[in-house]
Design a protein around this motif. Structure first.
Motif, PDB file in Angstrom:
ATOM      1  N   ARG A  10       0.847  -1.212   0.000  1.00 14.67           N
ATOM      2  CA  ARG A  10       0.000   0.000   0.000  1.00 14.67           C
ATOM      3  C   ARG A  10       0.868   1.242   0.000  1.00 14.67           C
ATOM      4  O   ARG A  10       1.866   1.313   0.730  1.00 14.67           O
ATOM      5  N   ARG A  20      -7.367   5.468   8.222  1.00 12.80           N
ATOM      6  CA  ARG A  20      -7.202   4.109   8.737  1.00 12.80           C
ATOM      7  C   ARG A  20      -6.683   4.173  10.170  1.00 12.80           C
ATOM      8  O   ARG A  20      -6.073   5.148  10.581  1.00 12.80           O
ATOM      9  N   LEU A  24       0.947   0.551   8.813  1.00 12.08           N
ATOM     10  CA  LEU A  24       2.261   0.665   8.197  1.00 12.08           C
ATOM     11  C   LEU A  24       2.387   1.889   7.284  1.00 12.08           C
ATOM     12  O   LEU A  24       3.365   2.628   7.341  1.00 12.08           O
ATOM     13  N   TYR A  78      -2.983 -11.224  -3.142  1.00 11.51           N
ATOM     14  CA  TYR A  78      -3.437 -10.504  -1.946  1.00 11.51           C
ATOM     15  C   TYR A  78      -4.489 -11.301  -1.173  1.00 11.51           C
ATOM     16  O   TYR A  78      -4.285 -11.639  -0.002  1.00 11.51           O
ATOM     17  N   ASN A  83      -3.247 -13.097   2.344  1.00 13.40           N
ATOM     18  CA  ASN A  83      -4.217 -12.914   3.429  1.00 13.40           C
ATOM     19  C   ASN A  83      -5.006 -14.162   3.821  1.00 13.40           C
ATOM     20  O   ASN A  83      -5.753 -14.123   4.809  1.00 13.40           O
ATOM     21  N   TRP A  87      -1.063 -14.569   6.353  1.00 14.45           N
ATOM     22  CA  TRP A  87      -1.597 -13.796   7.498  1.00 14.45           C
ATOM     23  C   TRP A  87      -2.050 -14.708   8.642  1.00 14.45           C
ATOM     24  O   TRP A  87      -1.585 -14.555   9.789  1.00 14.45           O
ATOM     25  N   ASP A 132       7.017  -5.695   4.656  1.00 18.47           N
ATOM     26  CA  ASP A 132       5.925  -6.586   5.057  1.00 18.47           C
ATOM     27  C   ASP A 132       5.713  -7.851   4.231  1.00 18.47           C
ATOM     28  O   ASP A 132       6.326  -8.067   3.197  1.00 18.47           O
ATOM     29  N   TYR A 133       4.817  -8.676   4.790  1.00 20.89           N
ATOM     30  CA  TYR A 133       4.662 -10.068   4.358  1.00 20.89           C
ATOM     31  C   TYR A 133       4.148 -10.214   2.937  1.00 20.89           C
ATOM     32  O   TYR A 133       4.265 -11.284   2.354  1.00 20.89           O
ATOM     33  N   GLN A 134       3.578  -9.166   2.375  1.00 24.16           N
ATOM     34  CA  GLN A 134       3.139  -9.277   0.984  1.00 24.16           C
ATOM     35  C   GLN A 134       4.354  -9.400   0.058  1.00 24.16           C
ATOM     36  O   GLN A 134       4.248  -9.882  -1.063  1.00 24.16           O
ATOM     37  N   HIS A 156       6.312  -6.340   9.443  1.00 23.95           N
ATOM     38  CA  HIS A 156       5.453  -5.606  10.384  1.00 23.95           C
ATOM     39  C   HIS A 156       4.595  -6.537  11.238  1.00 23.95           C
ATOM     40  O   HIS A 156       4.046  -6.105  12.243  1.00 23.95           O
ATOM     41  N   ILE A 157       4.448  -7.785  10.798  1.00 23.56           N
ATOM     42  CA  ILE A 157       3.595  -8.724  11.544  1.00 23.56           C
ATOM     43  C   ILE A 157       4.501  -9.711  12.292  1.00 23.56           C
ATOM     44  O   ILE A 157       5.714  -9.721  12.069  1.00 23.56           O
ATOM     45  N   ARG A 265      -8.789  -2.611  12.608  1.00 25.19           N
ATOM     46  CA  ARG A 265      -9.334  -3.177  11.375  1.00 25.19           C
ATOM     47  C   ARG A 265     -10.158  -4.384  11.791  1.00 25.19           C
ATOM     48  O   ARG A 265      -9.847  -5.042  12.797  1.00 25.19           O
ATOM     49  N   SER A 302     -12.289  -4.630   6.401  1.00 19.52           N
ATOM     50  CA  SER A 302     -10.969  -4.971   5.877  1.00 19.52           C
ATOM     51  C   SER A 302     -11.050  -6.295   5.138  1.00 19.52           C
ATOM     52  O   SER A 302     -11.765  -7.198   5.581  1.00 19.52           O
ATOM     53  N   ARG A 303     -10.354  -6.426   4.027  1.00 16.66           N
ATOM     54  CA  ARG A 303     -10.185  -7.707   3.305  1.00 16.66           C
ATOM     55  C   ARG A 303     -11.514  -8.444   3.137  1.00 16.66           C
ATOM     56  O   ARG A 303     -11.626  -9.637   3.426  1.00 16.66           O
TER      57      ARG A 303
HETATM   58  O1  F6P Z   1       0.656  -4.278   9.156  1.00 13.32           O
HETATM   59  C1  F6P Z   1      -0.049  -5.230   8.525  1.00 13.32           C
HETATM   60  C2  F6P Z   1      -0.798  -4.746   7.283  1.00 13.32           C
HETATM   61  O2  F6P Z   1      -1.202  -5.821   6.510  1.00 13.32           O
HETATM   62  C3  F6P Z   1      -0.032  -3.824   6.396  1.00 13.32           C
HETATM   63  O3  F6P Z   1       0.852  -4.461   5.525  1.00 13.32           O
HETATM   64  C4  F6P Z   1      -1.163  -3.122   5.704  1.00 13.32           C
HETATM   65  O4  F6P Z   1      -0.814  -1.894   5.181  1.00 13.32           O
HETATM   66  C5  F6P Z   1      -2.204  -2.983   6.810  1.00 13.32           C
HETATM   67  O5  F6P Z   1      -1.984  -4.069   7.661  1.00 13.32           O
HETATM   68  C6  F6P Z   1      -3.638  -2.967   6.303  1.00 13.32           C
HETATM   69  O6  F6P Z   1      -3.959  -4.153   5.593  1.00 13.32           O
HETATM   70  P1  F6P Z   1      -4.437  -4.154   4.080  1.00 13.32           P
HETATM   71  O7  F6P Z   1      -3.364  -3.501   3.260  1.00 13.32           O
HETATM   72  O8  F6P Z   1      -4.631  -5.593   3.742  1.00 13.32           O
HETATM   73  O9  F6P Z   1      -5.700  -3.356   4.037  1.00 13.32           O
END
Ligand code: F6P
Length: 462
Positions: A10, A20, A24, A78, A83, A87, A132-134, A156-157, A265, A302-303
């Protein structure tokens, strides 16, 4: 000094408002806006036929370069692998892990595309910092394409223990891609230890006395760099928020009742159902609090394409309905559950107004809301933070009321203690926490990581 190139899934473009809770991207924006550099990542848009080049923008010292994903990339990369596989696994929820080989392939292909789209923007002496994990294997994809720049990576996680990690099919190639970075940063010493355990037990690597890690034919460094917030700026934002309409409306609605606030979230890692159960237990065990407080839970969607997130939403709807049905009075509802996003300043104001901040994730890399809650308090009349021991923030915020979020009775007791805590104890606890987050702010995080990355030596394994 070399230019910093920050890569994250992001990106907050100059035209966007930040809506938000923590996160991050907010931390990167706060740090990059003062240090300057390029921020590269996904545009947030989906197109069937993406442009071969990035869209670019500039604001002050910051440059931006972003690109679109296709709907198929977004789904495999994603929704599925990031996720629905990484995740839950990294948050110790093995039962929720869904794995498919095609999603893993898409994840690698999208990481390769991140690398290919970034390369035309790179200068020879740029320092690259991937987040981050992505983007776990992106450093490897850059190296495969001949990039020799310094590369840092920050997770970050949480990084789970080695037995949990080992569940993941495709773990080896993923970690090989990660180890193509020169410095890998984690939120806590515990996450760092998980990485070292993985290196020794699964990757056949070694760790020397000076901390250098040799694995996958490279020698790299790793460290714990707990992320911070812009503490002073958030404190100012919160103090100025109180006359905003949303804060005024909340104040009028509360009357003389105390506010307990939770901001998350809508994610199963955040422990919202157990928090509601703790609130229910508080009302049962301490009837004197009935009608005297409200728990306001702001849970931003979220997601929503991922099934486990939709299931969670149904569970929380049901639970809040049940508890409110049982305890509400004609003039009072114990839980105000709000399923939307608020502007950052309103959230800061809500935190300042709250006598109790309830931050009880089942597992969280850091949890910036815990730090924001502390920063937002009025020094003369600070509230109390109830904090999960499984949030990374607990390593720094030991003066909060630390709870095990799986222990509903303990959480209810902590809520009670927070609601009745005398002023001098609240002030002492808050002062300790505030000093810590003022020292360990976002600038300190940024500086310590980038200084170590720039100073480090890239070495091929002997
Ligand atoms: O910190 C974890 C995280 O997945 C970040 O990488 C991300 O920016 C944030 O939470 C929000 O998640 P998403 O980008 O999936 O909306």
């Amino acid at each position: 000094m070399s230019r910093l190139v920050v890569v994250s899934n992001r990106v907050i473009l100059p035209s966007e408002r930040v809506q938000r809770a923590g996160g991050l991207a907010v931390a990167i924006r706060e740090a990059l806006s003062s240090s300057g550099g390029l921020w590269f990542g996904w545009s947030g848009e989906l197109t069937e036929t993406p442009e071969p080049r990035c869209q670019t923008a500039t604001k002050g010292k910051m440059e931006f370069a972003v690109f679109d994903l296709t709907p198929a990339e977004f789904d495999g990369f994603y929704n599925q692998f990031a996720n629905s596989t990484l995740w839950p696994l990294f948050h110790y929820r093995i039962g929720l892990v869904k794995f498919s080989r095609s999603a893993l392939e898409t994840y690698f292909a999208v990481n390769a595309r991140f690398a290919e789209m970034l390369i035309p923007h790179l200068k020879p002496d740029d320092t690259i910092w991937i987040h981050d994990y992505q983007l776990l294997p992106m450093a490897g994809e850059l190296r495969k394409r001949g990039v020799t720049n310094k590369i840092g990576f920050f997770l970050h996680i949480p990084l789970p223990g080695v037995d949990t990690l080992a569940v993941l099919p495709g773990l080896g190639p993923l970690m090989r891609g990660l180890a193509a970075a020169d410095l890998i940063g984690f939120q806590t010493e515990r996450d760092l230890q998980s990485f070292k355990d993985y290196v020794r037990q699964e990757a056949g690597g070694t760790i020397s006395g000076n901390g250098a890690i040799t694995c996958f034919d490279r020698t790299i460094e790793a460290g714990a760099f707990p992320i911070g917030i812009d503490t002073r700026a958030f404190a100012t934002l919160a103090a100025r928020a109180l006359d905003k309409p949303e804060c005024q409306q909340l104040k009028e609605g509360l009357g003389s009742r105390k506010l307990m606030i939770s901001i998350d979230r809508l994610d199963y890692s955040k422990g919202i159902p157990s928090r509601f159960e703790a609130c229910e237990e508080l009302l049962r065990a301490h009837p004197e609090h009935r009608g005297q407080f409200e728990l306001v839970q702001i849970a931003s969607p979220s997601r929503t394409d991922v099934a486990s997130y939709r299931d969670l939403r149904r569970e929380i709807d049901r639970l809040s309905g049940r508890i409110n049905g049982a305890f509400s009075e004609i003039h009072w509802t114990p839980i105000r559950y709000i399923n939307r996003t608020y502007p950052r300043q309103s959230l800061a104001g809500f935190c300042r107004m709250a006598a109790v901040g309830v931050v009880t994730p089942l597992r969280d890399g850091m949890n910036m809301v815990a730090k924001e809650y502390i920063a937002a308090q009025d020094p003369d009349d600070p509230g109390v933070l109830v904090l999960s021991r499984f949030a990374g923030a607990a390593a720094e915020l030991g003066s909060a009321l630390i709870v095990n979020p799986f222990d509903v009775d303990q959480c209810a007791d902590a809520m009670h203690r927070a609601l009745v805590m005398p002023l001098d104890e609240r002030q002492a606890r808050w002062r300790t926490a505030m000093d810590t987050i003022t020292r360990n702010d976002v600038k300190a995080w940024w500086t310590s990581f980038t200084t170590r990355l720039r100073a480090g030596q890239t070495r091929a394994a002997a």
